[in-house]
Design a protein around this motif. Structure first.
Motif, PDB file in Angstrom:
ATOM      1  N   VAL A   1       0.838  -1.199   0.000  1.00  0.00           N
ATOM      2  CA  VAL A   1       0.000   0.000   0.000  1.00  0.00           C
ATOM      3  C   VAL A   1       0.873   1.249   0.000  1.00  0.00           C
ATOM      4  CG1 VAL A   1      -1.741   1.278   1.299  1.00  0.00           C
ATOM      5  CG2 VAL A   1      -1.854  -1.221   1.191  1.00  0.00           C
ATOM      6  N   GLU A   2       2.042   1.173   0.664  1.00  0.00           N
ATOM      7  CA  GLU A   2       2.927   2.335   0.754  1.00  0.00           C
ATOM      8  C   GLU A   2       3.418   2.764  -0.633  1.00  0.00           C
ATOM      9  OE1 GLU A   2       2.469   0.451   4.524  1.00  0.00           O
ATOM     10  OE2 GLU A   2       3.211  -0.374   2.611  1.00  0.00           O
ATOM     11  N   ILE A   3       3.846   1.793  -1.448  1.00  0.00           N
ATOM     12  CA  ILE A   3       4.321   2.135  -2.798  1.00  0.00           C
ATOM     13  C   ILE A   3       3.165   2.659  -3.646  1.00  0.00           C
ATOM     14  CG2 ILE A   3       5.229   1.163  -4.946  1.00  0.00           C
ATOM     15  CD1 ILE A   3       7.004  -0.627  -3.325  1.00  0.00           C
ATOM     16  N   ALA A   4       1.964   2.063  -3.477  1.00  0.00           N
ATOM     17  CA  ALA A   4       0.803   2.528  -4.235  1.00  0.00           C
ATOM     18  C   ALA A   4       0.485   3.977  -3.893  1.00  0.00           C
ATOM     19  CB  ALA A   4      -0.397   1.634  -3.951  1.00  0.00           C
ATOM     20  N   ASN A   5       0.517   4.315  -2.588  1.00  0.00           N
ATOM     21  CA  ASN A   5       0.235   5.693  -2.178  1.00  0.00           C
ATOM     22  C   ASN A   5       1.292   6.654  -2.704  1.00  0.00           C
ATOM     23  OD1 ASN A   5      -2.071   4.920  -0.808  1.00  0.00           O
ATOM     24  ND2 ASN A   5      -1.003   4.644   1.156  1.00  0.00           N
ATOM     25  N   ALA A   6       2.566   6.211  -2.640  1.00  0.00           N
ATOM     26  CA  ALA A   6       3.649   7.072  -3.109  1.00  0.00           C
ATOM     27  C   ALA A   6       3.549   7.307  -4.619  1.00  0.00           C
ATOM     28  CB  ALA A   6       4.998   6.447  -2.747  1.00  0.00           C
ATOM     29  N   ALA A   7       3.221   6.246  -5.361  1.00  0.00           N
ATOM     30  CA  ALA A   7       3.086   6.392  -6.813  1.00  0.00           C
ATOM     31  C   ALA A   7       1.930   7.323  -7.157  1.00  0.00           C
ATOM     32  CB  ALA A   7       2.879   5.020  -7.457  1.00  0.00           C
ATOM     33  N   TYR A   8       0.827   7.202  -6.414  1.00  0.00           N
ATOM     34  CA  TYR A   8      -0.356   8.028  -6.697  1.00  0.00           C
ATOM     35  C   TYR A   8      -0.095   9.496  -6.379  1.00  0.00           C
ATOM     36  CZ  TYR A   8      -5.327   9.039  -7.229  1.00  0.00           C
ATOM     37  OH  TYR A   8      -6.528   9.531  -7.669  1.00  0.00           O
TER      38      TYR A   8
ATOM     39  N   ILE B   1       3.812  10.563 -12.201  1.00  0.00           N
ATOM     40  CA  ILE B   1       3.182   9.254 -12.376  1.00  0.00           C
ATOM     41  C   ILE B   1       1.665   9.340 -12.276  1.00  0.00           C
ATOM     42  CG2 ILE B   1       2.978   6.934 -11.381  1.00  0.00           C
ATOM     43  CD1 ILE B   1       5.874   7.116 -10.533  1.00  0.00           C
ATOM     44  N   LYS B   2       1.158  10.221 -11.424  1.00  0.00           N
ATOM     45  CA  LYS B   2      -0.275  10.269 -11.165  1.00  0.00           C
ATOM     46  C   LYS B   2      -1.094  10.470 -12.442  1.00  0.00           C
ATOM     47  CE  LYS B   2      -3.785  12.473  -8.284  1.00  0.00           C
ATOM     48  NZ  LYS B   2      -4.065  13.448  -7.205  1.00  0.00           N
ATOM     49  N   GLY B   3      -0.613  11.319 -13.350  1.00  0.00           N
ATOM     50  CA  GLY B   3      -1.356  11.582 -14.581  1.00  0.00           C
ATOM     51  C   GLY B   3      -1.411  10.395 -15.527  1.00  0.00           C
ATOM     52  N   LEU B   4      -0.556   9.392 -15.298  1.00  0.00           N
ATOM     53  CA  LEU B   4      -0.529   8.204 -16.155  1.00  0.00           C
ATOM     54  C   LEU B   4      -1.390   7.078 -15.597  1.00  0.00           C
ATOM     55  CD1 LEU B   4       3.319   8.171 -16.889  1.00  0.00           C
ATOM     56  CD2 LEU B   4       1.496   9.087 -18.347  1.00  0.00           C
ATOM     57  N   LEU B   5      -2.000   7.298 -14.430  1.00  0.00           N
ATOM     58  CA  LEU B   5      -2.858   6.295 -13.798  1.00  0.00           C
ATOM     59  C   LEU B   5      -4.311   6.693 -14.036  1.00  0.00           C
ATOM     60  CD1 LEU B   5      -0.874   5.967 -10.438  1.00  0.00           C
ATOM     61  CD2 LEU B   5      -0.630   4.597 -12.531  1.00  0.00           C
ATOM     62  N   ALA B   6      -5.028   5.895 -14.809  1.00  0.00           N
ATOM     63  CA  ALA B   6      -6.390   6.265 -15.203  1.00  0.00           C
ATOM     64  C   ALA B   6      -7.362   6.210 -14.035  1.00  0.00           C
ATOM     65  CB  ALA B   6      -6.868   5.346 -16.333  1.00  0.00           C
ATOM     66  N   GLU B   7      -7.249   5.173 -13.190  1.00  0.00           N
ATOM     67  CA  GLU B   7      -8.219   5.013 -12.101  1.00  0.00           C
ATOM     68  C   GLU B   7      -7.636   4.070 -11.053  1.00  0.00           C
ATOM     69  OE1 GLU B   7     -12.786   3.285 -11.457  1.00  0.00           O
ATOM     70  OE2 GLU B   7     -12.036   3.763 -13.476  1.00  0.00           O
ATOM     71  N   ARG B   8      -7.872   4.397  -9.764  1.00  0.00           N
ATOM     72  CA  ARG B   8      -7.378   3.539  -8.688  1.00  0.00           C
ATOM     73  C   ARG B   8      -8.425   2.480  -8.366  1.00  0.00           C
ATOM     74  NH1 ARG B   8      -3.977   5.493  -3.377  1.00  0.00           N
ATOM     75  NH2 ARG B   8      -3.442   3.389  -2.609  1.00  0.00           N
ATOM     76  N   ILE B   9      -7.958   1.225  -8.250  1.00  0.00           N
ATOM     77  CA  ILE B   9      -8.830   0.100  -7.923  1.00  0.00           C
ATOM     78  C   ILE B   9      -8.317  -0.515  -6.625  1.00  0.00           C
ATOM     79  CG2 ILE B   9      -9.784  -2.102  -8.704  1.00  0.00           C
ATOM     80  CD1 ILE B   9     -10.582   0.183 -10.473  1.00  0.00           C
ATOM     81  N   GLY B  10      -9.028  -0.307  -5.533  1.00  0.00           N
ATOM     82  CA  GLY B  10      -8.590  -0.859  -4.254  1.00  0.00           C
ATOM     83  C   GLY B  10      -7.366  -0.131  -3.731  1.00  0.00           C
ATOM     84  N   GLU B  11      -6.633  -0.798  -2.827  1.00  0.00           N
ATOM     85  CA  GLU B  11      -5.507  -0.148  -2.162  1.00  0.00           C
ATOM     86  C   GLU B  11      -4.210  -0.230  -2.958  1.00  0.00           C
ATOM     87  OE1 GLU B  11      -5.317  -2.099   1.629  1.00  0.00           O
ATOM     88  OE2 GLU B  11      -6.649  -0.627   2.575  1.00  0.00           O
ATOM     89  N   ARG B  12      -4.033  -1.302  -3.794  1.00  0.00           N
ATOM     90  CA  ARG B  12      -2.719  -1.519  -4.407  1.00  0.00           C
ATOM     91  C   ARG B  12      -2.736  -1.548  -5.942  1.00  0.00           C
ATOM     92  NH1 ARG B  12      -0.225  -6.184  -3.680  1.00  0.00           N
ATOM     93  NH2 ARG B  12      -2.092  -7.416  -3.257  1.00  0.00           N
ATOM     94  N   SER B  13      -3.888  -1.303  -6.586  1.00  0.00           N
ATOM     95  CA  SER B  13      -3.975  -1.470  -8.047  1.00  0.00           C
ATOM     96  C   SER B  13      -4.513  -0.210  -8.727  1.00  0.00           C
ATOM     97  CB  SER B  13      -4.871  -2.666  -8.396  1.00  0.00           C
ATOM     98  OG  SER B  13      -4.374  -3.850  -7.803  1.00  0.00           O
TER      99      SER B  13
END
Length: 658
Positions: free
Chosen positions: A456-463, A468-480
């Motif tokens: 979860v820590e890496i997921a939060n940091a990436a988000y 990186i955030k602009g390249l993530l279309a949508e967050r699914i759950g805590e780690r995806s």
């Protein structure tokens, strides 16, 4: 076709033909388009050399679009063409230099010369109709429209193909693991054609599918025609297919009569020209005037009779038996329907309202409706039947399917209004369409590409990372996260910079990436029908190479061997019988004609063979005139002429090239 072969030529080779003197009278229409204009070709033939004109006349008469091996052409020379071997070589070079004949080379060195199919038909049109098979006759009856024009009781093939292509589109062109279309797709496409299975099989028995064990002949023709029109393409480096949407839209928007005429010519030129007899027959059919009754001049073969019935069943012609038992034939459309200007096309469309919309959702479609309207109705309505008009019906299922396929509700309603002459859609039907459309796409399944983090820590940091955030279309759950395939290269780079490189042992993303990278890379599809000649698989030859292989350079001024005495090719002279024999032997070996003077008259002798010995020898060959194609067989002994010389066929050089 000519366009295909010119596309395989180098730019320099195309420019060389375009600047040739023979095409200089076609300034407004550049080669290769000018090579398909009969009126231009009449003038072109007059500009050819005598030998090239003779060879071309023989080619159109005897070979047509069929390829001929070089050796066979040279062996045919004197008897079939009236030319000696060297003259045939020079004429071949001239016709190839002018972009009239083409040549391909097989891997083992054999060379084939040929006239492209549409070029052959253009030359036939330039020659005109010769009444070999047909003569005009009084009408034998039939069905007529309100304007007194004969009409077909069959739905034209073009409209059937539009339905079949709409059925294919609904399948999204999905294939089996073997790279073939599924049986259900085949069945749906054949059902859309509207023929009973047995009738369709008999109707299309003139072709042989490439995938004979998997595809029925009618389905193979559906695919092959789409490929030849450029509507269906193959995805490069895969076994998949895709529609060329630009070409498909252009094809659907064209005049229905123009499209039917194009299909008529395509079907005839590609599927009936396997033998000389059928080529002669079907090409002459294409020369008949439209809407004029003809009766047959001579008995027809079963293949010829079958072809006439095919044209009739495709809705393009009327073939029937007359009271005296002979066959009559009449084109119901013009095989050479000309393209109309935008204004002419707009006027023709206002002459008839192609669609009537009834309040209960029933749609009455006129035979004059555009392919584009039929395409729209095939996607948004349910086909009911075909009579004098076609009947469709809007239903909740058909409208929902159209919306799910990407058709907007307003686009559908606007298309119906425009096709019905601008009349308003019945209010109750418009409300129903709106209700049915609103029920579609309420839920859906999607295939997505996931980025999964191991904590979860890496997921939060990436988000939270700005790059990186602009390249993530949508967050699914805590780690995806859902990731767009097009953003994967940039995302991979940013994750590496942040110290979280993508795992290299997870291949799950590869298929989506490959699909994205290959999107839009489309190449020619097919063939789906066996081509007995398949010239496209061979190397295209240049005229320069043809001359080089014959042992001649472009700088040579004659085809004469260096060892020939100059007197043999100069002025007419009298020789001893032994020298005359030497001259005849040399002319035979080189394939050159001989000019002789007999009883004060000059004639040309094309020697074919030499027999006898000593002073008792005879040369057999043909005497010919200087301009006509008539040759007369002769046997001459050496005392039958006074003087002689060898005629040197000069190599082709276009000194008037622009």
């Amino acid at each position: 076709m000519l366009a295909y072969w010119t596309s395989r030529m180098s730019m320099d080779a195309v420019a060389r033909v375009q600047t040739a003197s023979i095409w200089s009278n076609a300034k407004s229409i550049e080669w290769p388009r000018s090579a398909l204009e009969p009126e231009i070709l009449k003038e072109v033939k007059r500009r050819l050399s005598v030998n090239a004109s003779r060879l071309l006349g023989y080619w159109i008469r005897e070979a047509g679009p069929l390829p001929m091996p070089e050796e066979r052409i040279l062996n045919t020379g004197v008897r079939g063409i009236g030319l000696a071997g060297a003259e045939v070589r020079a004429a071949l070079h001239e016709l190839c230099e002018y972009g009239i004949l083409f040549a391909v080379r097989k891997s083992w060195g054999e060379r084939l010369f040929f006239l492209p199919r549409d070029s052959y038909m253009a030359w036939r049109r330039a020659q005109g109709y010769d009444e070999s098979y047909w003569k005009e006759a009084p009408s034998a009856g039939g069905s007529f429209d309100g304007a007194g024009r004969r009409v077909s009781e069959q739905l034209p093939l073009g409209r059937r193909l539009v339905r079949a292509y709409a059925a294919l589109k609904r399948t999204e062109l999905k294939l089996t693991a073997k790279g073939l279309f599924p049986k259900k797709t085949i069945a749906d496409s054949l059902s859309a054609l509207g023929w009973e299975q047995a009738d369709a099989a008999a109707l299309f028995d003139f072709v042989k599918p490439v995938h004979l064990e998997h595809y029925p002949a009618p389905f193979a023709v559906v695919l092959d025609v789409a490929a030849k029109l450029g509507l269906l393409r193959r995805a490069q480096a895969t076994v998949g297919f895709a529609w060329d949407n630009v070409r498909l839209e252009q094809w659907l928007m064209g005049s229905p009569l123009l499209r039917e005429a194009e299909l008529l010519r395509l079907i005839t030129m590609h599927y009936s020209w396997e033998g000389a007899e059928m080529i002669s027959f079907t090409s002459e059919l294409l020369l008949l005037k439209p809407r004029v009754e003809y009766s047959v001049n001579q008995p027809l073969t079963s293949c010829q009779n079958s072809w006439m019935q095919v044209m009739s069943r495709f809705g393009w012609a009327n073939a029937a038996a007359r009271e005296d038992g002979s066959m009559s034939y009449c084109w119901l459309i013009d095989p050479w329907e000309p393209e109309k200007t935008t204004d002419e096309e707009a006027y023709s469309l206002t002459e008839d309202i192609p669609l009537i919309v009834l309040p209960d959702g029933e749609l009455i479609v006129s035979p004059s409706a555009s392919y584009d309207l039929t395409w729209t109705l095939e996607q948004a309505a349910q086909w009911v039947r075909d009579d004098a008009v076609s009947i469709y019906r809007l239903t909740s299922q058909s409208v929902a399917a159209a919306v799910e396929g990407g058709m907007d509700q307003e686009k559908l309603l606007n298309a119906l209004r425009e096709a019905s002459g601008g009349l308003p859609i019945p209010e109750e039907l418009e409300r129903a369409v709106g209700h049915w459309a609103a029920q579609a796409n309420r839920t859906m399944l999607e295939e997505v590409l996931l980025l999964r983090c191991d904590s979860v820590e890496i997921a939060n940091a990436a988000y939270a990372h700005p790059a990186i955030k602009g390249l993530l279309a949508e967050r699914i759950g805590e780690r995806s996260f859902i990731v767009r395939p097009a953003d994967v290269p940039s995302l991979r780079q940013q994750l590496e910079r942040a110290g979280w490189p993508l795992a290299k042992n997870k291949p799950s993303a590869i298929p989506a990436l490959e699909q994205s990278s290959n999107e839009g890379q489309l190449v020619e599809a097919g063939p789906f029908i066996v081509d007995g000649h398949a010239l496209q698989i061979y190397e295209l030859e240049s005229p320069e190479r043809i001359v080089a292989d014959a042992g001649n350079s472009k700088d040579n001024q004659a085809y004469a061997p260096a060892q020939w005495p100059a007197s043999w090719t100069g002025q007419l002279r009298a020789y001893h019988h032994s020298t005359r024999r030497q001259i005849v032997e040399s002319a035979l070996a080189w394939g050159a004609p001989i000019e002789i003077k007999s009883e004060g008259r000059l004639v040309e002798l094309v020697p074919e063979r030499l027999s006898g010995f000593a002073d008792r020898w005879v040369v057999s060959g043909f005497l010919r005139g200087q301009t006509d194609e008539v040759v007369t067989p002769v046997d001459l002994s050496p005392h039958m002429w006074e003087e002689m010389r060898i005629i040197i066929p000069s190599p082709f050089v276009d000194n008037k090239r622009e």
